[in-house]
Each structure stands twice: as C-alpha cells, then as structure tokens.
Design an enzyme around this catalytic site. Structure first.
Site, PDB file in Angstrom:
ATOM      1  NE  ARG A 156       9.079   6.274   9.107  1.00 40.15           N
ATOM      2  CZ  ARG A 156       8.589   6.262   7.873  1.00 40.15           C
ATOM      3  NH1 ARG A 156       9.383   4.856   6.754  1.00 40.15           N
ATOM      4  NH2 ARG A 156       7.148   7.044   7.591  1.00 40.15           N
ATOM      5  CD  GLU A 158      10.331  -7.402   6.148  1.00 37.56           C
ATOM      6  OE1 GLU A 158      10.910  -8.743   6.664  1.00 37.56           O
ATOM      7  OE2 GLU A 158      10.165  -6.271   6.572  1.00 37.56           O
ATOM      8  CG  HIS A 210      10.599  -1.910   5.269  1.00 39.79           C
ATOM      9  ND1 HIS A 210       9.373  -1.759   5.433  1.00 39.79           N
ATOM     10  CD2 HIS A 210      10.721  -2.980   5.485  1.00 39.79           C
ATOM     11  CE1 HIS A 210       9.116  -3.174   5.686  1.00 39.79           C
ATOM     12  NE2 HIS A 210      10.014  -3.646   5.575  1.00 39.79           N
ATOM     13  CG  ASN A 237       8.434  -1.857   0.734  1.00 33.93           C
ATOM     14  OD1 ASN A 237       7.577  -1.992   2.042  1.00 33.93           O
ATOM     15  ND2 ASN A 237       9.380  -0.899   0.356  1.00 33.93           N
ATOM     16  CE1 TYR A 246       8.914   5.004   2.951  1.00 34.69           C
ATOM     17  CE2 TYR A 246       7.158   6.845   2.960  1.00 34.69           C
ATOM     18  CZ  TYR A 246       7.548   5.636   3.971  1.00 34.69           C
ATOM     19  OH  TYR A 246       7.044   4.807   4.752  1.00 34.69           O
ATOM     20  CB  ALA A 277       1.197   0.579   6.591  1.00 37.56           C
ATOM     21  NE  ARG A 293       3.678   7.024   1.506  1.00 38.41           N
ATOM     22  CZ  ARG A 293       3.917   5.354   2.242  1.00 38.41           C
ATOM     23  NH1 ARG A 293       4.753   4.259   1.286  1.00 38.41           N
ATOM     24  NH2 ARG A 293       3.709   4.686   3.432  1.00 38.41           N
ATOM     25  N   PRO A 351       0.663  -1.066   0.198  1.00 38.38           N
ATOM     26  CG  PRO A 351      -0.251  -1.465   2.085  1.00 38.38           C
ATOM     27  CD  PRO A 351       0.248  -1.986   0.898  1.00 38.38           C
ATOM     28  CG  ASN A 352       0.382   3.970   1.064  1.00 39.06           C
ATOM     29  OD1 ASN A 352      -1.324   4.844   0.738  1.00 39.06           O
ATOM     30  ND2 ASN A 352      -0.122   4.214   2.880  1.00 39.06           N
TER      31      ASN A 352
HETATM   32  C1  DQA Z   1       7.756   1.125   4.302  1.00 42.19           C
HETATM   33  C2  DQA Z   1       7.901   1.522   5.920  1.00 42.19           C
HETATM   34  C3  DQA Z   1       6.126   1.107   6.379  1.00 42.19           C
HETATM   35  O1  DQA Z   1       6.573   1.229   8.046  1.00 42.19           O
HETATM   36  C4  DQA Z   1       5.710   2.148   5.497  1.00 42.19           C
HETATM   37  O2  DQA Z   1       4.368   1.526   6.209  1.00 42.19           O
HETATM   38  C5  DQA Z   1       5.887   2.129   3.983  1.00 42.19           C
HETATM   39  C6  DQA Z   1       7.044   2.242   3.019  1.00 42.19           C
HETATM   40  C7  DQA Z   1       8.933   1.466   3.251  1.00 42.19           C
HETATM   41  O3  DQA Z   1       9.438   1.279   2.789  1.00 42.19           O
HETATM   42  O4  DQA Z   1       9.821   2.325   4.029  1.00 42.19           O
HETATM   43  O5  DQA Z   1       4.357   2.714   3.840  1.00 42.19           O
HETATM   44  O6  DQA Z   1       7.411  -0.078   3.513  1.00 42.19           O
END
Ligand code: DQA
Length: 140
Positions: free
Chosen positions: A105, A96, A98, A72, A23, A75, A18, A10-11
């Site tokens: 954070r 995994e 990020h 990735n 990011y 959240a 964003r 998501p996102n």
């Molecule tokens: C994320 C870190 C997560 O905590 C966050 O909710 C994201 C992006 C990252 O790539 O840094 O959506 O996965």
C-alpha cells in the site's frame, strides 16, 4: 487455558462497512465468534478503541497477566512511539497484525513503530491474520 487479549485500534470498529475492497465484508464481531469456536483452548478477550491512550491503558492492564496480546493498532502503527513504549514496558508477548498487506500500500504504511518491539508480525491475510496470530500462541 491460555488467556489472549485482542486489541483493535482506530476505525476497526467499522470492519465490514469500511473500505470492504481492502478490509472485507465481515464484521469483527462475527469473525470473533468463528475464531472463539475454532480455538476452544484459548480464552479470547477483545477490546477496541479509537483512542491512543485507551489502547495504552489496555496494554498496561493486560500486559502483565495475559498469556498473549494480538494487536492491530490501525494507523497508530505508523505514528505511535507511545504505543511502542507501552509494548516495551509490559511482559506479555505482543503479536502485531494487519488485515491488509501494508507493504503493498502507500509508503507511509510501510513503517511500523511497533514491529521492533513485538514478538512477531502477521500481515496481509485478511481477517485470518488474527487466526494465524492466535495459532502462534499454541505452538511451543
Ligand atoms: C491496518 C493497516 C493500517 O495501515 C490502517 O491504518 C488500518 C488497518 C490493517 O489491518 O490492514 O487502520 O492496520
């Protein structure tokens, strides 16, 4: 030629727009072009969804045939037992990733349901976290 599936949660469709301070300014589509050019020996497929179920369906669909998955989960990393179960259910190794350093954070980002069932985790190198994950499929 190894087949690698990238799955973004998501996102992450909003990368470039964003919270660029966290990011970055680059869209994932542009980054993907660079990465595909950098790894001609990998066939890289990419999927993004904002829905937990769609991410699970993609893990099921590719998780018995792809050579590797770079995930990735955004959240959902911090909330989804269902995605963790899907990773446990499949045979393809999952890395995994990020973009941000989740450990620097908010505390709720420090826990991942996915890390224990993934082959490895790459965290905090900006978009280059994906490149490092892809590289891991090229080392023996
Ligand atoms: C994320 C870190 C997560 O905590 C966050 O909710 C994201 C992006 C990252 O790539 O840094 O959506 O996965």
């Amino acid at each position: 030629m190894k087949r690698i599936q990238i799955i973004n949660g998501p996102n992450l469709n909003l990368l470039g727009k964003r919270e660029p301070g966290i990011y970055g300014h680059q869209s994932f589509e542009d980054y993907l072009k660079e990465v595909r050019a950098a790894f001609p020996e990998l066939e890289i497929a990419c999927f993004q969804s904002n829905s937990e179920g769609a991410i699970i369906d993609k893990l099921h669909e590719t998780g018995f045939s792809a050579d590797g998955i770079v995930l990735n989960a955004g959240a959902y990393t911090h909330t989804s037992v269902a995605i963790a179960d899907a990773i446990s259910a499949i045979t393809t190794p999952v890395i995994e990733v990020h973009i941000s350093n989740v450990f620097s954070r908010e505390p709720f980002r420090h826990h991942s349901w996915l890390s224990p069932v993934c082959k490895g985790c790459i965290v905090g190198f900006g978009l280059e976290s994906y490149r490092l994950a892809l590289l891991s499929f090229l080392v023996p």
